[in-house]
Design a protein around this motif. Structure first.
Motif, mmCIF file in Angstrom:
data_model
loop_
_atom_site.group_PDB
_atom_site.id
_atom_site.type_symbol
_atom_site.label_atom_id
_atom_site.label_comp_id
_atom_site.label_asym_id
_atom_site.label_seq_id
_atom_site.Cartn_x
_atom_site.Cartn_y
_atom_site.Cartn_z
ATOM 1 N N GLY A 178 0.819 -1.214 0.000
ATOM 2 C CA GLY A 178 0.000 0.000 0.000
ATOM 3 C C GLY A 178 0.848 1.257 0.000
ATOM 4 O O GLY A 178 0.567 2.219 -0.726
ATOM 5 N N LEU A 179 1.911 1.264 0.798
ATOM 6 C CA LEU A 179 2.799 2.431 0.870
ATOM 7 C C LEU A 179 3.492 2.672 -0.469
ATOM 8 O O LEU A 179 3.658 3.820 -0.890
ATOM 9 C CB LEU A 179 3.838 2.232 1.975
ATOM 10 N N THR A 231 11.000 -3.446 0.566
ATOM 11 C CA THR A 231 10.414 -4.215 1.663
ATOM 12 C C THR A 231 9.363 -5.192 1.139
ATOM 13 O O THR A 231 9.272 -6.335 1.601
ATOM 14 C CB THR A 231 9.760 -3.268 2.692
ATOM 15 N N THR A 232 8.573 -4.746 0.152
ATOM 16 C CA THR A 232 7.555 -5.607 -0.456
ATOM 17 C C THR A 232 8.192 -6.834 -1.091
ATOM 18 O O THR A 232 7.719 -7.967 -0.917
ATOM 19 C CB THR A 232 6.761 -4.836 -1.525
ATOM 20 N N MET A 233 9.281 -6.620 -1.838
ATOM 21 C CA MET A 233 9.952 -7.736 -2.511
ATOM 22 C C MET A 233 10.520 -8.720 -1.502
ATOM 23 O O MET A 233 10.456 -9.936 -1.695
ATOM 24 C CB MET A 233 11.057 -7.212 -3.429
ATOM 25 N N TYR A 234 11.062 -8.193 -0.398
ATOM 26 C CA TYR A 234 11.589 -9.066 0.649
ATOM 27 C C TYR A 234 10.460 -9.905 1.251
ATOM 28 O O TYR A 234 10.592 -11.120 1.420
ATOM 29 C CB TYR A 234 12.275 -8.252 1.740
ATOM 30 N N GLY A 235 9.327 -9.255 1.542
ATOM 31 C CA GLY A 235 8.189 -9.964 2.115
ATOM 32 C C GLY A 235 7.628 -11.008 1.175
ATOM 33 O O GLY A 235 7.296 -12.133 1.583
ATOM 34 N N ALA A 236 7.541 -10.655 -0.109
ATOM 35 C CA ALA A 236 6.983 -11.573 -1.103
ATOM 36 C C ALA A 236 7.848 -12.815 -1.280
ATOM 37 O O ALA A 236 7.344 -13.893 -1.611
ATOM 38 C CB ALA A 236 6.824 -10.855 -2.438
ATOM 39 N N ASN A 237 9.149 -12.679 -1.051
ATOM 40 C CA ASN A 237 10.070 -13.790 -1.265
ATOM 41 C C ASN A 237 10.406 -14.570 -0.003
ATOM 42 O O ASN A 237 11.147 -15.555 -0.068
ATOM 43 C CB ASN A 237 11.382 -13.274 -1.889
ATOM 44 N N SER A 238 9.888 -14.126 1.154
ATOM 45 C CA SER A 238 10.311 -14.794 2.392
ATOM 46 C C SER A 238 9.181 -15.136 3.360
ATOM 47 O O SER A 238 9.382 -15.950 4.256
ATOM 48 C CB SER A 238 11.333 -13.908 3.124
ATOM 49 N N ALA A 260 -4.417 -2.660 1.671
ATOM 50 C CA ALA A 260 -5.693 -1.943 1.613
ATOM 51 C C ALA A 260 -5.965 -1.169 2.903
ATOM 52 O O ALA A 260 -6.591 -0.101 2.869
ATOM 53 C CB ALA A 260 -6.831 -2.928 1.348
ATOM 54 N N VAL A 261 -5.504 -1.687 4.024
ATOM 55 C CA VAL A 261 -5.674 -0.979 5.300
ATOM 56 C C VAL A 261 -4.960 0.367 5.248
ATOM 57 O O VAL A 261 -5.512 1.409 5.631
ATOM 58 C CB VAL A 261 -5.134 -1.830 6.470
ATOM 59 N N ILE A 262 -3.726 0.370 4.753
ATOM 60 C CA ILE A 262 -2.946 1.604 4.620
ATOM 61 C C ILE A 262 -3.607 2.550 3.623
ATOM 62 O O ILE A 262 -3.700 3.763 3.859
ATOM 63 C CB ILE A 262 -1.504 1.282 4.173
ATOM 64 N N VAL A 263 -4.067 1.988 2.520
ATOM 65 C CA VAL A 263 -4.712 2.805 1.475
ATOM 66 C C VAL A 263 -5.987 3.452 2.014
ATOM 67 O O VAL A 263 -6.283 4.613 1.719
ATOM 68 C CB VAL A 263 -5.009 1.944 0.230
ATOM 69 N N LEU A 264 -6.768 2.701 2.819
ATOM 70 C CA LEU A 264 -8.000 3.236 3.410
ATOM 71 C C LEU A 264 -7.688 4.414 4.324
ATOM 72 O O LEU A 264 -8.367 5.452 4.270
ATOM 73 C CB LEU A 264 -8.722 2.132 4.187
#
Length: 305
Positions: free
Chosen positions: A92-93, A178-185, A204-208
């Motif tokens: 979201g960020l 950070t997103t890529m790290y999370g997606a791969n781990s 979506a929480v951040i976007v809201l």
């Protein structure tokens, strides 16, 4: 891995990267359009429509996969869901920072700033693994930084770029790292469709929160069936599906090289559809960044042996 599977993987990853490359141009075009209220579409409206439509689509994909493979699909645990939603906040960020950045700077500059994930990823890896990067990665980082100077035309640019766009672009790169790290781990044992869903919900929480804090005008609900569909397709639906299908066939190294197509595609789209000026020096910088990505992902040990 057969040659045909590798070719198929390259094809899928290249399509996914191309889709991502088109995204910023569609966002910029959405900002230039007006909704039913007579006011231009806002970042909150564009980003919210992307996430809402993306979540609906991923829910349908999950339902289809569950019906098709009900006895095989592994259900996400509460721990998996929590981890993925926390990791997904960076998704979201990234959208917020990137879409805000291209309001202040050209798309061709915004995508170059987003590609700073190359050296940010090296720093994150060094911090997490507590070991110095390889010589190839250090050389690649230097090339990326030099290529960025050329690609943003800092040398010949008499008109100063809006500092807000620069800061937001770099923040987008940091959150995307950070997103890529999370997606791969995170929660790799469950299906990619489930992982995408929970990461999207976290985003979506951040976007809201962002939408509630920044939307001060009547909402243009027609964003959902106008630009929202395009932004969702090319931002949260098509690319993750293609990249998740292609990367296992290509491997991380080759996949990362092919996915760098996002950079020239984004600049080319901005040149033709937004009439942004892109000089030869900038193209040289862009291809230097791609070259650096190639250097980082070649298996030098294998080559040496």
């Amino acid at each position: 891995m057969t040659k045909n599977e590798t070719i198929k993987g390259v094809f899928l990853v290249s399509l996914g990267a191309t889709s991502y490359g088109m995204l910023a141009t569609f966002v910029k075009l959405a900002y230039a359009a007006k909704g039913i209220t007579g006011l231009p579409f806002t970042p909150a409206e564009v980003i919210s429509s992307q996430f809402i439509l993306g979540i609906i689509a991923i829910l349908l994909i999950n339902a289809f996969q569950k019906a098709k493979n009900s006895e095989i699909a592994r259900k996400a645990s509460r721990k998996n869901i929590t981890q993925l939603m926390i990791a997904g906040t960076s998704t979201g960020l990234t959208s917020i920072f990137y879409y805000m950045a291209v309001k202040f700077i050209p798309v061709s500059i915004g995508i170059v700033l987003l590609m700073q994930t190359v050296w940010m990823g090296v720093l994150l890896e060094m911090f997490l693994e507590k070991k110095a990067p390889s010589l190839a990665k250090i050389i690649a980082v230097i090339i990326v930084l030099f290529g960025t100077v050329l690609a943003t035309n800092l040398i010949n640019n008499n008109a100063t770029l809006d500092w807000r766009g620069i800061v937001l672009g770099l923040l987008a790169a940091a959150s995307f790292t950070t997103t890529m790290y999370g997606a791969n781990s995170v929660a790799k044992e469950i299906s990619s469709a489930q992982r995408s869903l929970y990461m999207l919900l976290g985003g979506a929480v951040i976007v809201l929160i962002f939408a509630l804090a920044t939307q001060h005008t009547p909402i243009n609900y027609d964003i959902f069936y106008k630009w929202g569909i395009l932004v969702a397709l090319f931002g949260t639906i098509i690319p993750p599906m293609l990249l998740n299908a292609g990367f296992p066939l290509t491997g991380i190294g080759l996949g990362s090289i092919v996915s760098s197509l996002e950079l020239p595609v984004s600049v080319t789209m901005a040149y033709f559809l937004l009439n942004e000026e892109v000089i030869l020096l900038q193209w040289i910088g862009i291809f230097l960044i791609i070259f650096a990505i190639v250097i980082m992902n070649i298996n030098w040990r294998k080559k040496a042996s």
